[in-house]
Enzyme design. Structure first.
Site, PDB file in Angstrom:
ATOM      1  N   TRP A  74      55.126  31.774   5.649  1.00 54.18           N
ATOM      2  CA  TRP A  74      55.944  32.563   4.721  1.00 54.18           C
ATOM      3  C   TRP A  74      56.506  33.686   5.574  1.00 54.18           C
ATOM      4  O   TRP A  74      55.770  34.561   6.035  1.00 54.18           O
ATOM      5  CB  TRP A  74      55.077  33.109   3.583  1.00 54.18           C
ATOM      6  CG  TRP A  74      55.877  33.806   2.526  1.00 54.18           C
ATOM      7  CD1 TRP A  74      56.537  33.211   1.493  1.00 54.18           C
ATOM      8  CD2 TRP A  74      56.087  35.214   2.385  1.00 54.18           C
ATOM      9  NE1 TRP A  74      57.153  34.164   0.727  1.00 54.18           N
ATOM     10  CE2 TRP A  74      56.904  35.405   1.245  1.00 54.18           C
ATOM     11  CE3 TRP A  74      55.687  36.336   3.112  1.00 54.18           C
ATOM     12  CZ2 TRP A  74      57.310  36.660   0.815  1.00 54.18           C
ATOM     13  CZ3 TRP A  74      56.093  37.591   2.680  1.00 54.18           C
ATOM     14  CH2 TRP A  74      56.895  37.736   1.541  1.00 54.18           C
ATOM     15  N   ASN A 100      48.209  34.582  10.448  1.00 54.06           N
ATOM     16  CA  ASN A 100      48.502  34.968   9.065  1.00 54.06           C
ATOM     17  C   ASN A 100      48.283  36.470   8.987  1.00 54.06           C
ATOM     18  O   ASN A 100      47.176  36.934   9.248  1.00 54.06           O
ATOM     19  CB  ASN A 100      47.534  34.218   8.125  1.00 54.06           C
ATOM     20  CG  ASN A 100      47.556  34.763   6.708  1.00 54.06           C
ATOM     21  OD1 ASN A 100      48.576  35.254   6.254  1.00 54.06           O
ATOM     22  ND2 ASN A 100      46.436  34.652   6.022  1.00 54.06           N
ATOM     23  N   GLY A 101      49.331  37.215   8.659  1.00 57.90           N
ATOM     24  CA  GLY A 101      49.198  38.672   8.587  1.00 57.90           C
ATOM     25  C   GLY A 101      50.398  39.327   9.254  1.00 57.90           C
ATOM     26  O   GLY A 101      51.430  38.685   9.463  1.00 57.90           O
ATOM     27  N   GLU A 492      55.516  38.692 -18.991  1.00 58.68           N
ATOM     28  CA  GLU A 492      55.059  37.477 -18.314  1.00 58.68           C
ATOM     29  C   GLU A 492      56.073  36.339 -18.493  1.00 58.68           C
ATOM     30  O   GLU A 492      56.352  35.592 -17.552  1.00 58.68           O
ATOM     31  CB  GLU A 492      53.669  37.095 -18.854  1.00 58.68           C
ATOM     32  CG  GLU A 492      53.086  35.786 -18.350  1.00 58.68           C
ATOM     33  CD  GLU A 492      52.823  35.732 -16.853  1.00 58.68           C
ATOM     34  OE1 GLU A 492      52.973  36.759 -16.169  1.00 58.68           O
ATOM     35  OE2 GLU A 492      52.505  34.639 -16.366  1.00 58.68           O
ATOM     36  N   LYS A 496      57.882  34.465 -15.449  1.00 62.60           N
ATOM     37  CA  LYS A 496      57.805  33.006 -15.243  1.00 62.60           C
ATOM     38  C   LYS A 496      59.203  32.430 -15.072  1.00 62.60           C
ATOM     39  O   LYS A 496      59.447  31.632 -14.174  1.00 62.60           O
ATOM     40  CB  LYS A 496      57.134  32.296 -16.434  1.00 62.60           C
ATOM     41  CG  LYS A 496      55.654  32.463 -16.586  1.00 62.60           C
ATOM     42  CD  LYS A 496      54.808  31.680 -15.599  1.00 62.60           C
ATOM     43  CE  LYS A 496      54.532  32.512 -14.382  1.00 62.60           C
ATOM     44  NZ  LYS A 496      53.326  33.291 -14.349  1.00 62.60           N
ATOM     45  N   GLU A 499      60.814  33.489 -11.687  1.00 59.93           N
ATOM     46  CA  GLU A 499      60.279  32.984 -10.422  1.00 59.93           C
ATOM     47  C   GLU A 499      60.499  31.493 -10.230  1.00 59.93           C
ATOM     48  O   GLU A 499      60.660  31.049  -9.108  1.00 59.93           O
ATOM     49  CB  GLU A 499      58.820  33.400 -10.191  1.00 59.93           C
ATOM     50  CG  GLU A 499      57.802  32.840 -11.105  1.00 59.93           C
ATOM     51  CD  GLU A 499      56.388  33.343 -10.780  1.00 59.93           C
ATOM     52  OE1 GLU A 499      56.116  33.800  -9.670  1.00 59.93           O
ATOM     53  OE2 GLU A 499      55.536  33.266 -11.678  1.00 59.93           O
TER      54      GLU A 499
HETATM   55  O1  M6R Z   1      46.239  35.980  -6.708  1.00 65.85           O
HETATM   56  P1  M6R Z   1      46.653  37.157  -7.538  1.00 65.85           P
HETATM   57  O2  M6R Z   1      46.305  36.986  -8.989  1.00 65.85           O
HETATM   58  O3  M6R Z   1      46.178  38.458  -7.001  1.00 65.85           O
HETATM   59  O4  M6R Z   1      48.240  37.162  -7.445  1.00 65.85           O
HETATM   60  C1  M6R Z   1      48.990  38.216  -7.970  1.00 65.85           C
HETATM   61  C2  M6R Z   1      50.452  37.872  -8.004  1.00 65.85           C
HETATM   62  O5  M6R Z   1      50.946  37.662  -6.717  1.00 65.85           O
HETATM   63  C3  M6R Z   1      50.718  36.616  -8.839  1.00 65.85           C
HETATM   64  O6  M6R Z   1      50.221  36.744 -10.126  1.00 65.85           O
HETATM   65  C4  M6R Z   1      52.229  36.321  -8.914  1.00 65.85           C
HETATM   66  O7  M6R Z   1      52.871  37.307  -9.648  1.00 65.85           O
HETATM   67  C5  M6R Z   1      52.456  34.925  -9.492  1.00 65.85           C
HETATM   68  N1  M6R Z   1      53.405  34.202  -8.708  1.00 65.85           N
HETATM   69  C6  M6R Z   1      52.928  34.931 -10.884  1.00 65.85           C
HETATM   70  O8  M6R Z   1      53.179  33.670 -11.394  1.00 65.85           O
END
Ligand code: M6R
Length: 619
Positions: A74, A100-101, A492, A496, A499
């Site tokens: 990524w 990674n990082g 939310e 959804k 994204e």
């Molecule tokens: O793994 P996490 O629950 O910490 O992730 C947090 C967000 O990155 C995650 O909820 C993100 O917003 C999702 N893609 C939502 O569908």
């Protein structure tokens, strides 16, 4: 983000690495690559795009080596190009590294190395590190054989002493057949201990098909692997006695089965997921909750004067719903913050504050950073988390596992509804220590136990919601509106849609419409409106009418049996009547389905939306 894998053993490494990378693709999918030791050479194959593209490119290379590393990227530093794809080679070709990082001081390291003649082929921060390892290796004398020390390991250790930032790395050395060195700081890394083979990965999902025995590396630890042996040391060269955990990972949970996408599978898995998340969570008399892992006595919990709930993205929305339920039923003040904001804001905090962090992956760096900041200040931090053994699970003072199995789709669905459920159970637990009566507790528990069945009833409307989605897939903007506990569900729903379908969407508290967003209302901007039964139903209907008066299209989600004035809803979706604590869970399903079907209609890559990754391990 990014996923890294490593293999050292007796089998051909390349197919094992590719298999592991497929399991880690949710962590990033801009490019993928692998490096295998072939005799005295390091062979690298890398491609922009998905792991499948890499697999096709690697096949004709007939890579037979049994030691290798791999990466799925990524992009952070440098665009999505083959040159920027990992693994990166040192300029003399003697080391290969996957990372990674983010190496924060990469520019200074580059300048230092460039002055010494090292060259760079990419724009990445990672390439600075692999060259720094080569630089230290060149300076490092071969240790005397009786010391048992490895020059390779020592070179990596010395290089890392000069690195600022976050890393999970795996390194190959052309002069060290059958060896891998790995290390971590703030990025996850798991060792898999197999039968005369060792595996490495960012996540157990990538190694669970070959071994159940794993060692979770801690920050600041380095790992030296050969097929028959592994050793862990700290940055200060102290030996670390390994703790081997046994994972019970349901690999079937990570398979698509008959579904077209993981997101579809995970949406339809929600009744079972909720059952798993609530199993064992209620007291025998059915009037309150039961939590084994909070590591707080009821007396200690009774002393808590305020909760602070932290998360990111979808998990932050779940925190907002929990805030509503805890304040409503337990009458305990709650603050919700983005984890990323909290860690730098330096909020004044009362001593009787208890923290909860929510994270599906347990690896979100912003949430982990917030957890560390709160603990550093001496507060207890509990975690609601889905990934056993994750960094957040291990660093929290206690917590609650979601138990919904692996969530593969980048868009969170079943993890979200299980977080809503656990938030509701926490509200019950605290409420029953305070003002909630035994009988109200019984009713609340009964209502939560009914949630999976109610979710099934909403899922049964999927064909109708699909039709609604078809009629709305061509819009460029959409509003999601709700009040009280459904305001976060509006957020939310908008997230959804954004994204996975790339349609611009905003979530808003319905009554705030008239303070600005109503300017957006037009026939070209439909509004998804939550108008469930309840005290403010009439006010919600008025807000919908304000939209209709401005020729806006409306998709209204209401409770079965609620009468809406004629012409108010262009599309109607019904929710079964349910308890207030269950309503957010049930109301989430239509907006998940709507977003999913719109994205499918538009031909979007639902499980791997552009620019995103499942687990966000960079700030
Ligand atoms: O793994 P996490 O629950 O910490 O992730 C947090 C967000 O990155 C995650 O909820 C993100 O917003 C999702 N893609 C939502 O569908």
């Amino acid at each position: 983000m990014c996923g890294i894998v490593g293999y050292v053993g007796r089998q051909k490494a390349a197919p094992i690495l590719i298999e592991g990378l497929k399991r880690l693709e949710y962590r990033g999918y801009d490019s993928a690559g692998l490096a295998v030791l072939q005799g005295p050479r390091i062979e690298v194959v890398k491609k922009t795009g998905r792991v499948d593209v890499l697999a096709k490119a690697a096949a004709p290379r007939r890579l037979a080596g049994a030691t290798g590393i791999g990466h799925t990227r990524w992009a952070t530093h440098g665009g999505v190009t083959e040159a920027n794809a990992h693994p990166h080679l040192s300029s003399d070709g003697s080391f290969a590294l996957v990372h990674n990082g983010v190496i924060e001081n990469h520019a200074a390291i580059r300048r230092f190395l460039a002055a010494k003649g090292y060259t760079f082929a990419s724009e990445t921060d990672t390439e600075a590190l692999v060259n720094l390892i080569a630089y230290h290796h060149a300076k490092e004398p071969e240790p005397a054989p009786d010391t048992g020390k490895s020059r390779f390991l020592e070179s990596v250790r010395r290089a890392l002493m000069h690195v600022e930032g976050a890393y999970g790395i795996a390194v190959l050395c052309a002069a060290c057949p059958g060896e891998i060195v790995a290390a971590r700081k703030a990025s996850p890394l798991v060792l898999g201990v197999g039968d005369r083979e060792h595996l490495l990965a960012s996540d157990v999902a990538a190694l669970a098909s070959r071994t159940q025995n794993v060692v979770y590396l801690k920050d600041g630890e380095l790992l030296h692997l050969t097929p028959g042996r592994f050793a862990i040391i700290t940055q200060d060269e102290e030996d670390v006695p390994p703790v081997v955990d046994r994972i019970t990972w349901d690999t079937a949970g990570a398979e698509l089965g008959d579904h077209r996408h993981f997101m579809e599978k995970e949406i339809f898995e929600q009744p079972a997921a909720l059952e798993n998340a609530m199993r064992g969570r209620f007291s025998e008399d059915g009037s309150t909750a039961n939590f084994g892992g909070l590591n707080l006595t009821p007396a200690e919990l009774r002393q808590v004067g305020r909760l602070v709930l932290l998360g990111c993205g979808t998990a932050w929305h779940a925190c907002l719903v929990a805030e509503h339920l805890v304040e409503r039923f337990a009458r305990l003040p709650v603050e919700v913050d983005y984890a990323s904001e909290f860690r730098y804001r330096n909020t004044p905090l009362d001593r009787d504050t208890l923290f909860f962090v929510m994270s599906q992956s347990g690896e979100t760096i912003d949430t982990l950073g917030a957890l560390r900041e709160a603990r550093r200040k001496g507060f207890k931090v509990l975690a609601i988390n889905n990934t056993v053994g994750s960094s957040i699970a291990r660093e929290a003072d206690g917590g609650i596992y979601q138990h919904v199995g692996p969530e593969i789709g980048v868009a969170s669905t079943k993890a979200f509804t299980s977080q809503l459920l656990l938030g509701a159970i926490i509200a019950l637990y605290i409420a029953r220590m305070r003002d909630m009566s035994y009988n109200d507790g019984l009713e609340y528990v009964k209502a939560l136990k009914a949630a999976p069945g109610l979710v099934r009833r909403v899922l049964a409307q999927a064909p109708r919601i699909r039709e609604i989605a078809r009629r709305h897939a061509h819009y460029k903007d959409m509003l999601f509106l709700g009040r009280l506990s459904l305001f976060p569900i509006a957020l939310e729903g908008a997230l959804k849609l954004k994204e996975i379908s790339y349609i611009h969407a905003e979530g808003y508290p319905a009554a705030e419409m008239k303070h600005g967003p109503i300017a957006l209302v037009s026939p070209e901007c439909p509004a998804v409106f939550f108008a469930p039964k309840g005290e403010i139903f009439n006010k919600l209907v008025s807000s919908i009418q304000e939209i209709k008066a401005r020729r806006g299209r409306t998709i209204v989600i209401t409770t079965e049996g609620c009468e809406l004035p004629p012409g108010v809803a262009d599309e109607l979706i019904h929710l079964p009547d349910c308890h207030e604590a269950v309503l957010p869970i049930v109301a989430t399903i239509p907006v998940q389905l709507l977003s999913y079907y719109i994205a499918v209609e538009l031909g979007c890559d639902v499980d791997k939306p552009r620019n995103l990754a499942k687990s966000v391990t960079v700030e």
